[in-house]
Design an enzyme around this catalytic site. Structure first.
Site, mmCIF file in Angstrom:
data_model
loop_
_atom_site.group_PDB
_atom_site.id
_atom_site.type_symbol
_atom_site.label_atom_id
_atom_site.label_comp_id
_atom_site.label_asym_id
_atom_site.label_seq_id
_atom_site.Cartn_x
_atom_site.Cartn_y
_atom_site.Cartn_z
ATOM 1 C CE LYS A 24 -3.455 -0.095 2.846
ATOM 2 N NZ LYS A 24 -4.645 -0.302 2.011
ATOM 3 N NE ARG A 94 -7.102 3.805 4.376
ATOM 4 C CZ ARG A 94 -8.326 3.399 4.053
ATOM 5 N NH1 ARG A 94 -8.577 2.110 3.978
ATOM 6 N NH2 ARG A 94 -9.294 4.256 3.801
ATOM 7 N N GLY A 103 -8.083 -7.469 4.246
ATOM 8 C CA GLY A 103 -8.987 -7.595 5.382
ATOM 9 C C GLY A 103 -8.416 -8.266 6.611
ATOM 10 C CG MET A 105 -2.825 -7.287 9.290
ATOM 11 S SD MET A 105 -1.129 -6.940 8.793
ATOM 12 C CE MET A 105 -1.289 -6.697 7.026
ATOM 13 N NE ARG A 350 -5.873 -4.503 -2.783
ATOM 14 C CZ ARG A 350 -6.408 -4.608 -1.578
ATOM 15 N NH1 ARG A 350 -5.666 -4.498 -0.503
ATOM 16 N NH2 ARG A 350 -7.707 -4.821 -1.435
ATOM 17 C CG HIS A 466 -4.409 -45.245 1.298
ATOM 18 N ND1 HIS A 466 -5.773 -45.248 1.007
ATOM 19 C CD2 HIS A 466 -3.846 -46.124 0.445
ATOM 20 C CE1 HIS A 466 -6.001 -46.107 0.029
ATOM 21 N NE2 HIS A 466 -4.852 -46.658 -0.328
ATOM 22 C CB SER A 781 12.686 -42.593 -9.000
ATOM 23 O OG SER A 781 11.527 -41.808 -8.837
ATOM 24 C CG ASP A 786 8.491 -44.313 2.332
ATOM 25 O OD1 ASP A 786 7.538 -43.862 3.002
ATOM 26 O OD2 ASP A 786 8.478 -45.440 1.812
ATOM 27 C CB CYS A 848 8.308 -40.811 -8.046
ATOM 28 S SG CYS A 848 9.039 -41.958 -6.871
ATOM 29 C CE1 TYR A 868 10.843 -39.000 -12.959
ATOM 30 C CE2 TYR A 868 12.896 -39.307 -14.181
ATOM 31 C CZ TYR A 868 11.930 -39.793 -13.309
ATOM 32 O OH TYR A 868 12.040 -41.057 -12.777
#
Length: 890
Positions: A24, A94, A103, A105, A350, A466, A781, A786, A848, A868
């Site tokens: 602002k 403000r 909205g 604060m 803004r 899961h 991969s 895990d 993965c 990838y």
């Protein structure tokens, strides 16, 4: 050493100072620099807010004097003074952080009014009613925001006054009525505010509403600083991953008034339609009204395109200013304005919040208009927003109240009758009914019910449970870990406090927010736009990272391909052992003789081969990485405790003795296979070593499916992935056995093809010894689900519902490590990549885990240098966009 500068006049800053002045403040300074009509003022920096909080909510040394200096210069420039009895200056105070938090604060308006100043305002404006309406609004807002008085106390007083006067609207109250209200409001403050809490307001043991404008200003600044740590603000930052360390600026600005008669107005507008992206001014305004009435929705507004007809001069000027701001910022602008007696004033600008559809259209249109280039357009889109275009959503106009909120585990919305078992879901679907599956947590046994359901709701588990992982893969909405829900599986009822949800009751889920609603909420279907495809095509031109899919069925594979997947990075074979095949698997596991086991394996070979034919055909010409069986075998057997209950019921009912004996024998076998910690037990490659016939079956099915498709003229590209390797000897052993089976099949079929063999790196030891493992692998991969569990010693199914919220609240963890890859886990990935390629430069590297679909994690993987990422099919567009943004940011 130069003193720290904590306060800037609007004339001293510009748009580049967002991190210092907040969005602002920086934009007010930029509009001032552009010569636009901006009421004067000054900004206290975001860093000062953090100083204030860290200083036990006390002003840093020198701040009060610096504010006083800038206020004096500001008053001189305006020709008015705060609290003046003749022509008082009024200001707004403000908030405004570096990242927009609409909205969240606090704001205080009309500061500077007092018993003396209100008389001066009345004389200066010639409108006593306006002056006292402004004063009562100031007392009401200041007392609620700064002093913590219940706002309903004031609203009740207003309502009572209107009833007494026999009027319906606030605007019907006279100046005398408002004077009386001001007195009542001050009495409320005296009754509600204690001298201990605000000693500066106390006199003779009684608290009075502050009449000193210096006290008003200081308390308002402190309140805005303090609002940075309000619960709503903290929750918003957590949701949108905004750092707590940024702080908010405080903007002190001269008030202008849209409620000075019919030549005045106030409004909010956008330079383009924030819902559709159409290139037309959008917004609304009110004549003779303060700004808060527009956003409060208490009066019927007029559309912004009617402003020129109401106030021609100011309306035309506003149109020109909006066009100028958009061209200058090259972004859709959200602006606030006030017209005071036909004079236009700009209060804020803004970058506007917009829907995903609008964001894509605006970015594409601005490329066509020559405002931005394609790379900038790609960077303008929030990847997470794309989910809005791929799943049904609640109608944004729908009115509903959430019963409870769980974790937003899989995006989209669903409506259906509650069912409490997978079998019931399948039965209901067969009868044409939409259902939502409600479970404590899902297991692989529930897969058929998840397929049959429109959405999944669990009271346990997290975003990588899961239910969450499978639902995302299917593109189904899921709310997980809604712990307020108590599920009675036997009686098929769920309780949330005093509310009961019985089987057949319609419920609605919003997997994007975690909301659970009793009853049906209207849905709107997903509609990817033309711009969706254009932006993603541009993203593909920039990205280096490939994007594959986690997919286990031909249907998922086809959907992934449609969404731009460059192959399958994870095909989980355990899902192929469920449903009507589960009995075959159980026969194999529980076989008493070699002949019985071979018969079961032969049946499994046939169905597995058909599975792979379907998936390889769907991904023809693209790589498909098949993970050999990973979970422990007992997961495919009956729940021992449920079996035990069944035995007791049979015995009590005088059931057949032979049947009971068989079930007791089965229970003993299952109990023998039980493990204290299955996740670290007989699973993954250990299963292949202990039961080589299982992996041999799967490898044979892969090779035979490949040869069949080659014979048909297709181009299958299978890759075989051995899971949970921790020492190189495991991979050496299983690779040799795999190559033997493949060679046998190729020789028998007269087929030639190279099938890469690699491993999942999902244990810290594997990452640390990747230079050994990489020598015998064609690819790595990284299974970051895990790897995160084993690096932290966390259970992903338990952490989110137990202690993660407390860890996040206390900043022990910056975020959920199962959603966004942790820095330590990322170091393990980087170590594995570096060490693996040190011995095998041709090693292909991918991820993965679920992190492959998280935009922030994709940035990290891009920096590490992976080839990838692989993610759920419906996350592929997000990953493609995030990968492009990562490349462009480099």
């Amino acid at each position: 050493m130069a003193a720290v500068k904590r306060v800037y006049d609007f004339s001293e800053g510009d748009a580049s100072m967002r991190d210092v002045l907040g969005g602002k403040g920086a934009n007010l300074a930029e509009m001032t620099r552009l010569g636009l009509p901006v009421p004067g003022g000054f900004t206290i920096t975001c860093q000062t807010c953090i100083e204030y909080i860290e200083n036990e909510e006390r002003f840093p040394e020198g701040l009060e004097e610096e504010v006083a200096q800038h206020r004096a210069e500001f008053e001189k420039a305006m020709g008015k003074r705060l609290g003046d009895s003749v022509d008082p200056l009024l200001v707004s105070v403000r908030s405004g952080g570096p990242v927009s938090m609409p909205g969240m604060m606090d704001t205080v308006l009309n500061l500077g009014l007092s018993d003396i100043a209100v008389e001066g305002l009345a004389r200066q404006t010639g409108d006593e009613r306006f002056a006292y309406d402004s004063y009562r609004r100031f007392i009401q807002m200041f007392s609620g925001v700064v002093l913590g008085v219940d706002k309903d106390r004031f609203e009740n007083a207003i309502t009572a006054m209107k009833q007494t006067r026999g009027v319906d609207a606030d605007t019907d109250l006279t100046a005398d009525d408002l004077k009386e209200l001001v007195g009542q409001f001050k009495d409320i403050v005296a009754a509600e505010v204690s001298a201990e809490t605000f000693p500066v307001l106390a006199s003779d043991g009684r608290v009075g509403f502050p009449q000193d404008h210096d006290v008003q200003l200081r308390l308002a600044i402190e309140a805005v600083f303090g609002s940075w740590n309000k619960k709503s603000a903290r929750d918003y930052r957590a949701l949108y991953r905004i750092p707590d360390t940024l702080g908010t600026a405080v903007n002190v600005q001269a008030m202008v008034f849209g409620n000075k008669g019919d030549s005045s107005a106030t409004g909010v507008a956008f330079t383009r339609d924030p819902a559709t992206g159409a290139k037309e001014h959008y917004g609304d305004f009110l004549v003779n009204a303060p700004g808060e009435d527009v956003v409060a929705g208490i009066r019927v507004t007029q559309p912004i395109d009617e402003l020129v007809g109401v106030l021609p001069g100011a309306g035309a000027e506003l149109d020109d200013v909006m066009d100028l701001l958009e061209e200058h910022s090259t972004a859709m602008c959200d602006i606030e304005f006030t017209i005071e007696r036909e004079k236009l004033w700009m209060l804020q600008t803004r970058t506007g919040k917009r829907t995903a559809r609008a964001a894509l259209k605006i970015a594409a249109d601005m490329v066509d208009e020559g405002l931005i280039d394609r790379e900038e357009a790609v960077c303008r889109i929030d990847p997470e927003q794309l989910d809005q275009l791929l799943h049904p959503q609640f109608d944004p106009t729908a009115d509903y109240e959430a019963l409870t909120r769980g974790l937003n585990a899989s995006p989209g919305a669903a409506v259906g009758a509650a069912v409490f078992s997978a079998d019931d879901a399948v039965t209901a679907e067969a009868h044409g009914r939409d259902v939502v599956l409600v479970r404590w947590e899902t297991t692989p046994d529930d897969l058929h019910g998840m397929v049959a359901s429109k959405g999944i709701l669990t009271s346990h588990g997290g975003k990588t449970s899961h239910a969450a992982v499978v639902a995302r893969g299917m593109g189904k909405p899921c709310v997980a870990g809604a712990e307020a829900i108590k599920i009675d599986q036997v009686n098929k009822v769920a309780r949330i406090g005093d509310v009961e949800i019985h089987e057949g009751d319609v419920i609605s889920l919003d997997g994007s927010t975690g909301d659970v609603i009793l009853g049906a909420v209207k849905l709107v279907p997903p509609k990817p736009s033309e711009e969706f495809s254009r932006i993603l095509e541009w993203a593909d031109e920039s990205r280096r990272l490939g994007v594959r899919a986690n997919a286990d069925t031909p249907e998922d594979a086809l959907r992934a391909r449609e969404l731009g997947a460059a192959g399958i990075g994870l095909c989980r074979t355990e899902h192929m052992f469920l449903g009507d095949r589960k009995q075959i698997v159980q026969d194999m596991i529980l076989a008493d003789t070699e002949e019985e086991r071979d018969a079961a394996l032969a049946r499994l070979l046939e169905v597995q081969r058909d599975d792979f034919v379907g998936i390889f055909r769907a991904m023809d010409g693209l790589p498909v990485t098949v993970r050999l069986l990973d979970p422990p075998l007992h997961e495919f057997l009956d729940d021992p405790r449920a079996l035990e209950v069944e035995i007791v019921r049979l015995e009590c009912a005088g059931g057949d003795a032979a049947t009971i004996a068989d079930k007791r024998a089965l229970l003993a076998r299952i109990d023998d296979m039980a493990e204290a910690n299955p996740m670290l037990g007989l699973r993954g490659c250990r299963l292949g070593i202990m039961h080589p016939e299982i992996y041999a079956l799967q490898v044979r099915a892969i090779a035979e499916a490949t040869c069949r498709l080659i014979a048909e003229g297709a181009d299958p590209k299978p890759e075989i992935m051995i899971p949970l390797v921790s020492v190189v000897a495991e991979l050496e052993t299983l690779r040799a056995e795999t190559e033997t089976v493949v060679a046998d099949v190729l020789a028998a079929e007269g087929c030639e093809i190279e099938i890469p063999i690699g491993t999942m790196i999902e244990l810290p030891r594997a990452a640390m010894t990747a230079d050994e493992i990489g020598a015998v692998a064609d690819f790595f991969s990284f299974g970051t689900n895990d790897l995160t569990q084993t690096a932290f010693g966390f259970s992903r199914d338990d952490i989110e519902g137990k202690f993660l919220p407390r860890y996040l609240e206390r900043k022990i963890l910056p975020r959920n490590p199962f959603e966004t890859v942790d820095a330590g886990v990322a170091q393990l990935v980087a170590m594995g990549c570096e060490r693996g390629r040190s011995v095998n430069p041709a090693l292909t590297l991918g991820v993965c885990g679920e992190h492959g679909g998280d935009p922030e994690s994709v940035h990290v993987f891009g920096e590490i240098g992976l080839d990838y990422v692989s993610c759920s099919p419906y996350r592929i567009p997000l990953a493609r966009l995030a990968a492009a943004q990562a490349a462009l940011s480099e």
